[in-house]
Design a protein around this motif. Structure first.
Motif, PDB file in Angstrom:
ATOM      1  N   ALA A 252      20.678  31.053 -11.026  1.00  0.00           N
ATOM      2  CA  ALA A 252      20.467  30.532  -9.493  1.00  0.00           C
ATOM      3  C   ALA A 252      19.132  30.324  -9.145  1.00  0.00           C
ATOM      4  O   ALA A 252      18.829  29.770  -8.125  1.00  0.00           O
ATOM      5  CB  ALA A 252      21.383  31.756  -8.800  1.00  0.00           C
ATOM      6  N   ILE A 253      18.200  31.130 -10.021  1.00  0.00           N
ATOM      7  CA  ILE A 253      16.638  31.254  -9.287  1.00  0.00           C
ATOM      8  C   ILE A 253      16.219  29.736  -9.235  1.00  0.00           C
ATOM      9  O   ILE A 253      15.535  29.576  -8.098  1.00  0.00           O
ATOM     10  CB  ILE A 253      15.985  31.860 -10.530  1.00  0.00           C
ATOM     11  CG1 ILE A 253      16.415  33.405 -10.464  1.00  0.00           C
ATOM     12  CG2 ILE A 253      14.370  31.894 -10.352  1.00  0.00           C
ATOM     13  CD1 ILE A 253      15.655  34.256 -11.441  1.00  0.00           C
ATOM     14  N   PRO A 254      16.219  28.948 -10.197  1.00  0.00           N
ATOM     15  CA  PRO A 254      15.591  27.552 -10.105  1.00  0.00           C
ATOM     16  C   PRO A 254      16.179  27.054  -8.558  1.00  0.00           C
ATOM     17  O   PRO A 254      15.484  26.150  -7.983  1.00  0.00           O
ATOM     18  CB  PRO A 254      15.753  26.527 -11.286  1.00  0.00           C
ATOM     19  CG  PRO A 254      16.023  27.573 -12.072  1.00  0.00           C
ATOM     20  CD  PRO A 254      16.903  28.877 -11.391  1.00  0.00           C
ATOM     21  N   GLY A 255      17.463  26.809  -8.441  1.00  0.00           N
ATOM     22  CA  GLY A 255      18.278  26.272  -7.480  1.00  0.00           C
ATOM     23  C   GLY A 255      17.666  26.843  -5.936  1.00  0.00           C
ATOM     24  O   GLY A 255      17.404  26.083  -4.921  1.00  0.00           O
ATOM     25  N   VAL A 256      17.302  28.156  -5.941  1.00  0.00           N
ATOM     26  CA  VAL A 256      16.777  28.848  -4.842  1.00  0.00           C
ATOM     27  C   VAL A 256      15.455  28.516  -4.443  1.00  0.00           C
ATOM     28  O   VAL A 256      15.120  28.190  -3.355  1.00  0.00           O
ATOM     29  CB  VAL A 256      17.128  30.567  -4.963  1.00  0.00           C
ATOM     30  CG1 VAL A 256      16.188  31.111  -3.878  1.00  0.00           C
ATOM     31  CG2 VAL A 256      18.396  30.774  -4.848  1.00  0.00           C
TER      32      VAL A 256
END
Length: 277
Positions: free
Chosen positions: A209-213
């Motif tokens: 989820a980190i890159p998308g956030v």
């Protein structure tokens, strides 16, 4: 009343989401997207972006608890997480060029599919009577897959990375963690137990989820206030959920959660078609 709606209610909702996240290995996006869209009246893209933002602290909290309880396979979670991290930005990009109705339609389909899968699994499950028997059966299953001690073959890890690729795309596009994709595939393709799949999935979710956030944050699509308030409740909720994995009958929980998801999916469709406002 405004204070309750703006601050207290989101925290209470977050606690419930966190408990479900910790128990089922999901990031909670299947619940948060409809709530942000319908209850908070956010736009489609903001609903998915805020959900994705809230998923990270929720999944970290649950994953840490699972790691401490040794109810996960860290190497598999990392492999799936890295795979998902490669595709979640692509999902976010697709969301930014999609019309709002298409994003919510995709969310409704994914949520509905998740609900049907949960209910189908619950119907096949037998009511738990003696926990010791269940634990022993899961231990045998895990041993057959070579995963009791957390050591997997290179092929199994590659399969895990492949599972993460699909979960990451869905995560970025509709703001879900992807656990509803990863858990059943980890069960069927890798052969680990449900309890370990739940904890392993959360490790993957907190990574993918980190890159998308980051991308959604740069685009200015995140409602940080709402996300933080829900996270305040979901963080301790995820800890509770991870601890309850061995105590609460999974069959009953799946029935309740599956039913709620069906209602949420229907409400999203009705809202986007203008039948309800």
């Amino acid at each position: 009343m405004d204070i309750f709606v703006a601050y207290i209610a989101p925290v209470l909702v977050g606690i419930g989401i966190g408990i479900l996240s910790g128990m089922l290995g999901i990031g909670g996006g299947t619940v948060m997207v409809p709530i942000f869209r319908l209850a908070f009246d956010m736009s489609a893209i903001m609903s998915t972006a805020t959900s994705l933002f809230t998923i990270i602290p929720t999944s970290i909290s649950g994953a840490v608890s699972h790691i401490r309880a040794k109810t996960c396979i860290v190497s598999l979670g990392v492999a799936a997480g890295i795979g998902g991290a490669c595709t979640s930005p692509l999902g976010v990009w697709l969301a930014t060029i999609s019309p709002p109705w298409l994003i919510m339609a995709a969310a409704a389909i994914i949520i509905g599919y998740s609900a049907i899968s949960m209910l189908r699994k619950a119907l096949k499950m037998k009511p738990a009577k003696v926990p010791a028997v269940s634990d022993e059966a899961e231990a045998v299953q895990g041993q057959a897959a070579g995963a009791v001690d957390g050591k997997l073959t290179r092929k199994q890890l590659l399969i895990g990375a492949g599972i993460g690729l699909g979960a990451g795309l869905a995560s970025g596009y509709v703001g879900v963690g992807g656990g509803f994709i990863m858990v059943p595939l980890m069960l069927s393709l890798i052969g680990i137990s449900m309890k370990k799949a739940s904890g392993t999935s959360l490790i993957a979710v907190m990574i993918l989820a980190i890159p998308g956030v980051i991308e959604q944050g740069i685009l200015g699509n995140i409602n940080y206030t709402a996300g933080i308030m829900v996270a305040i409740g979901s963080i301790p909720g995820a800890v509770i959920g991870a601890r309850l994995v061995r105590k609460v009958p999974e069959r009953i929980l799946r029935f309740i959660f599956g039913g709620f998801l069906i209602v949420a999916a229907i409400m999203l469709v009705l809202n986007e078609t203008g039948i309800i406002a």
